[in-house]
Write an enzyme that holds these catalytic residues in place. Structure first.
Site, short mmCIF file in Angstrom:
data_model
loop_
_atom_site.label_atom_id
_atom_site.label_comp_id
_atom_site.label_asym_id
_atom_site.label_seq_id
_atom_site.Cartn_x
_atom_site.Cartn_y
_atom_site.Cartn_z
N THR A 116 0.81 -1.21 0.00
CA THR A 116 0.00 0.00 0.00
C THR A 116 0.85 1.27 0.00
OG1 THR A 116 -1.45 1.28 1.47
CG2 THR A 116 -0.14 -0.41 2.51
N ASP A 117 0.27 2.35 -0.51
CA ASP A 117 0.94 3.66 -0.47
C ASP A 117 1.16 4.12 0.98
OD1 ASP A 117 -1.75 4.24 0.16
OD2 ASP A 117 -2.02 5.68 -1.47
N ASN A 169 -5.51 4.17 -2.72
CA ASN A 169 -6.84 3.78 -2.22
C ASN A 169 -7.71 3.23 -3.35
OD1 ASN A 169 -5.91 5.59 0.03
ND2 ASN A 169 -7.96 5.10 0.78
P1 NAD Z 1 -10.03 -7.05 2.27
O1 NAD Z 1 -10.03 -6.69 3.73
O2 NAD Z 1 -11.24 -6.82 1.46
O3 NAD Z 1 -9.66 -8.59 2.09
C1 NAD Z 1 -8.61 -9.22 2.78
C2 NAD Z 1 -8.74 -10.72 2.52
O4 NAD Z 1 -7.67 -11.39 3.19
C3 NAD Z 1 -10.04 -11.32 3.06
O5 NAD Z 1 -10.57 -12.22 2.13
C4 NAD Z 1 -9.60 -12.04 4.34
O6 NAD Z 1 -10.43 -13.13 4.67
C5 NAD Z 1 -8.20 -12.49 3.93
N1 NAD Z 1 -7.31 -12.71 5.09
C6 NAD Z 1 -7.09 -11.88 6.13
N2 NAD Z 1 -6.20 -12.42 6.97
C7 NAD Z 1 -5.83 -13.60 6.43
C8 NAD Z 1 -4.94 -14.62 6.82
N3 NAD Z 1 -4.21 -14.51 7.95
N4 NAD Z 1 -4.79 -15.70 6.04
C9 NAD Z 1 -5.51 -15.82 4.89
N5 NAD Z 1 -6.40 -14.90 4.48
C10 NAD Z 1 -6.55 -13.79 5.23
O7 NAD Z 1 -8.78 -6.30 1.69
P2 NAD Z 1 -8.52 -5.60 0.27
O8 NAD Z 1 -8.98 -4.21 0.35
O9 NAD Z 1 -8.98 -6.49 -0.81
O10 NAD Z 1 -6.92 -5.55 0.29
C11 NAD Z 1 -6.14 -6.60 -0.26
C12 NAD Z 1 -4.67 -6.23 -0.19
O11 NAD Z 1 -4.43 -5.01 -0.89
C13 NAD Z 1 -4.16 -6.01 1.23
O12 NAD Z 1 -2.87 -6.58 1.33
C14 NAD Z 1 -4.09 -4.51 1.37
O13 NAD Z 1 -3.09 -4.12 2.29
C15 NAD Z 1 -3.75 -4.10 -0.05
N6 NAD Z 1 -4.21 -2.74 -0.44
C16 NAD Z 1 -5.51 -2.38 -0.23
C17 NAD Z 1 -5.91 -1.12 -0.64
C18 NAD Z 1 -7.35 -0.67 -0.49
O14 NAD Z 1 -7.65 0.50 -0.77
N7 NAD Z 1 -8.29 -1.51 -0.10
C19 NAD Z 1 -5.00 -0.23 -1.25
C20 NAD Z 1 -3.68 -0.66 -1.43
C21 NAD Z 1 -3.30 -1.92 -1.03
P1 TYD Z 2 -10.39 4.53 4.57
O1 TYD Z 2 -11.38 4.10 3.55
O2 TYD Z 2 -10.47 3.94 5.94
O3 TYD Z 2 -8.95 4.30 3.92
P2 TYD Z 2 -7.48 4.78 4.45
O4 TYD Z 2 -7.59 5.34 5.81
O5 TYD Z 2 -6.74 3.49 4.45
O6 TYD Z 2 -7.00 5.76 3.45
O7 TYD Z 2 -10.48 6.09 4.72
C1 TYD Z 2 -10.29 6.95 3.62
C2 TYD Z 2 -10.34 8.38 4.14
O8 TYD Z 2 -11.66 8.65 4.63
C3 TYD Z 2 -9.41 8.63 5.31
O9 TYD Z 2 -8.89 9.95 5.20
C4 TYD Z 2 -10.31 8.53 6.52
C5 TYD Z 2 -11.63 9.03 6.01
N1 TYD Z 2 -12.85 8.46 6.65
C6 TYD Z 2 -13.85 9.31 7.15
O10 TYD Z 2 -13.76 10.54 7.08
N2 TYD Z 2 -14.94 8.73 7.74
C7 TYD Z 2 -15.09 7.40 7.86
O11 TYD Z 2 -16.11 6.93 8.44
C8 TYD Z 2 -14.07 6.53 7.32
C9 TYD Z 2 -14.17 5.04 7.42
C10 TYD Z 2 -12.97 7.12 6.72
#
Ligand code: NAD
Ligand code: TYD
Length: 327
Positions: A116-117, A169
């Site tokens: 992640t960033d 994000n």
């Molecule tokens: P998510 O929370 O939707 O999904 C995470 C998945 O991992 C789930 O299916 C959960 O059951 C599984 N999991 C958690 N712990 C586990 C374990 N110990 N063993 C096996 N499975 C496990 O997350 P996401 O948003 O899809 O993120 C996926 C990846 O991308 C993460 O590594 C996150 O750090 C990275 N990422 C997410 C974002 C974002 O904006 N969501 C941005 C950049 C990077």
């Molecule tokens: P989030 O989706 O939790 O992602 P991250 O913190 O990993 O960037 O939050 C995105 C932005 O939105 C962050 O600046 C926090 C803000 N935020 C709110 O203002 N209200 C909320 O209820 C949530 C969950 C996040």
């Protein structure tokens, strides 16, 4: 290629599975099915599924059998939960990544760590490159940074064929409604208050989930072992602008906005320079202005997906975290 996708039942992992099935890969998913992992996310897809944790060497050995590469999405992903209960973040990101690295080292197969960033910390102006120092600010980002460093250590010491992919994000279908965009969409559709942290001027760089999934595929296929690649979206916006756009698209009213106490240690702005992955041939296809409309539509049309969440344990989480119940 036969791929092991760890955390493939989550938001981004399941989008990646769809992209790779479309490209003709064979897929095995290993997932612990935490609150964020759902079999519904993989519904109707032809994959092999192993229910287990990445920190469990036996489950990993079963799942990785015959695979040519491993892509690791498995993680605890919500900053607010990491502030309240960091335990699972340390276990999954540290021990889990270690177990996966040992498994790929033993078998000599390729590995991509999805990161992640947030590992770079906050930046007021400009953008982070892959050589910017890691300066994480939350238990979530600190444990993700630790996992990145472990990957780098394995590459340096054992010559592992591994890359790191750092996304900004993500937004799009199937994101658990604890995160800003799906939370605001569902609350707006239900007429519930929209909780904005602090002054609402924290800035995030938004990438449509399929674009990130394709970026990870690009790094898997063309990334140079040992390198990290930033995969950032084409648009950034302060949170309050995102919330107001969602209100408009959901046909709700701005009076729902409620400014609440800021998140402790809240990063002000994230921004990634993604020239390195662009040089491998990747480009984001979806602008935020279009992607957010498609995302609101998806949630409007797929109540079957979020109703069980919104009527289940999520309600207790919501009450604990926001100090009020959902309508
Ligand atoms: P998510 O929370 O939707 O999904 C995470 C998945 O991992 C789930 O299916 C959960 O059951 C599984 N999991 C958690 N712990 C586990 C374990 N110990 N063993 C096996 N499975 C496990 O997350 P996401 O948003 O899809 O993120 C996926 C990846 O991308 C993460 O590594 C996150 O750090 C990275 N990422 C997410 C974002 C974002 O904006 N969501 C941005 C950049 C990077
Ligand atoms: P989030 O989706 O939790 O992602 P991250 O913190 O990993 O960037 O939050 C995105 C932005 O939105 C962050 O600046 C926090 C803000 N935020 C709110 O203002 N209200 C909320 O209820 C949530 C969950 C996040």
């Amino acid at each position: 290629m036969k791929l092991l996708v760890c955390g493939g039942a989550g938001f981004i992992g399941s989008a990646f599975v769809r992209v790779r099935l479309g490209a003709g890969d064979e897929i095995v998913v290993l997932d612990k099915l935490t609150y964020a992992g759902r079999r519904e996310n993989l519904q109707d897809l032809e994959i092999d599924f192993v229910h287990g944790a990445i920190e469990d060497p036996d489950a990993v050995a079963r799942a990785v059998e015959g695979c040519d590469a491993v892509v690791n999405f498995a993680a605890e992903t919500h900053v607010d939960r990491s502030i309240a209960e960091p335990d699972a973040f340390v276990k999954t990101h540290s021990q889990g990544t270690y177990v996966l690295l040992e498994a790929v080292r033993e078998r000599g197969i390729r590995y991509v760590q999805v990161s992640t960033d947030e590992v770079y910390g906050s930046i007021e102006e400009g953008s982070f490159t892959e050589s910017s120092p890691l300066a994480p600010s939350s238990p979530y980002s600190a444990t993700k940074a630790g996992a990145d460093l472990l990957v780098a250590g394995y590459v340096h010491t054992y010559g592992l064929e591994a890359c790191i992919c750092r996304g900004s994000n993500n937004y799009g279908p199937r994101q658990y409604p604890e995160k800003l965009i799906p939370l605001m969409i569902l609350n707006a559709l239900h007429g519930d208050p929209l909780p904005v942290y602090g002054d609402g001027m924290n800035v995030r760089n938004w990438i449509y989930v399929d674009d990130f999934a394709r970026g990870i595929g690009t790094v898997l296929e063309h990334g140079v072992p040992g390198e990290a690649y930033n995969v950032g979206g084409p648009d950034e916006a302060p949170n309050i602008e995102v919330v107001k756009r969602i209100i408009e698209l959901a046909g709700a009213d701005e009076s729902l906005i409620e400014y609440i106490t800021d998140r402790p240690g809240h990063d002000r702005r994230y921004s990634l320079a993604s020239d390195k992955v662009k040089a491998l041939g990747w480009e984001a296809a979806e602008r935020f202005a279009d992607g957010i409309g498609r995302t609101v539509e998806w949630y409007r049309d797929n109540a079957w997906w979020w109703e069980p969440i919104r009527s289940g344990d999520y309600r207790a989480y919501y009450e604990r975290h926001y100090g009020r119940s959902l309508g």
